[in-house]
Design an enzyme around this catalytic site. Sequence first.
Site, PDB file in Angstrom:
ATOM      1  CG  LEU A  17       8.066  18.340  -8.186  1.00  0.00           C
ATOM      2  CD1 LEU A  17       6.769  18.536  -8.953  1.00  0.00           C
ATOM      3  CD2 LEU A  17       8.502  19.623  -7.497  1.00  0.00           C
ATOM      4  CB  ILE A  50      15.506  13.242  -0.487  1.00  0.00           C
ATOM      5  CG1 ILE A  50      15.517  14.023  -1.806  1.00  0.00           C
ATOM      6  CG2 ILE A  50      16.714  12.314  -0.391  1.00  0.00           C
ATOM      7  CD1 ILE A  50      15.441  13.184  -3.055  1.00  0.00           C
ATOM      8  CG  HIS A  60      12.747  26.884  -2.544  1.00  0.00           C
ATOM      9  ND1 HIS A  60      11.772  25.906  -2.610  1.00  0.00           N
ATOM     10  CD2 HIS A  60      12.120  28.015  -2.146  1.00  0.00           C
ATOM     11  CE1 HIS A  60      10.610  26.436  -2.260  1.00  0.00           C
ATOM     12  NE2 HIS A  60      10.798  27.706  -1.972  1.00  0.00           N
TER      13      HIS A  60
END
Length: 190
Positions: free
Chosen positions: A86, A89, A105
């Site tokens: 979560l 990046i 996703h």
Amino acid sequence: MKHIAVFASGNGTNAENIIRYFQSADNGAEVSLVVCNRPDAHVLQRAERLGVPSCVISRDMLRDQETIMSLMRRYEIDFIVLAGFLLMIPPFLVGQYNRRMLNIHPSLLPKFGGKGMYGDNVHKAVVAAGEAETGITIHFVSEQYDEGDILFQASTPVEATDTHEDVARKIHELEQIHFPRVIAGALLSC
């Protein structure tokens, strides 16, 4: 042998499925590391039970290039898979693993993507919008949430009587079937 790091933040059913997939077949790859940002996440127990090293990192550690790249070098990581991770990046890691980092996703992107759109948030939005179908999207990671090039999508119908829990079950089934196989295919091209 290619070495995969799975980044996860929660229960870890996808991470476990991926680990088992690569442990069960001689396909030239293995999950060598699980990276998690929550010390209480069940994914850590799953990794330990399956004999995969794990590491808990903070948001600050994730943003520290030397810390993360040192960790990736230590485990000789060739490919990164986000399986319910979560945190955003950082750009340096996206650049270092360009087209060697996948995310899954729980919707058919571009619908229901972006910051804050994960898990039940997505399933509730799908039901509230009265969608006739939803699905999964496996995509390369970019510097924006859920905007990387799409590698694979699979869909499932949403019935008028479906709750967000029903949708979650359908999505989970798609993830379990497709995610490891798509990762294996992506590894062949890198």
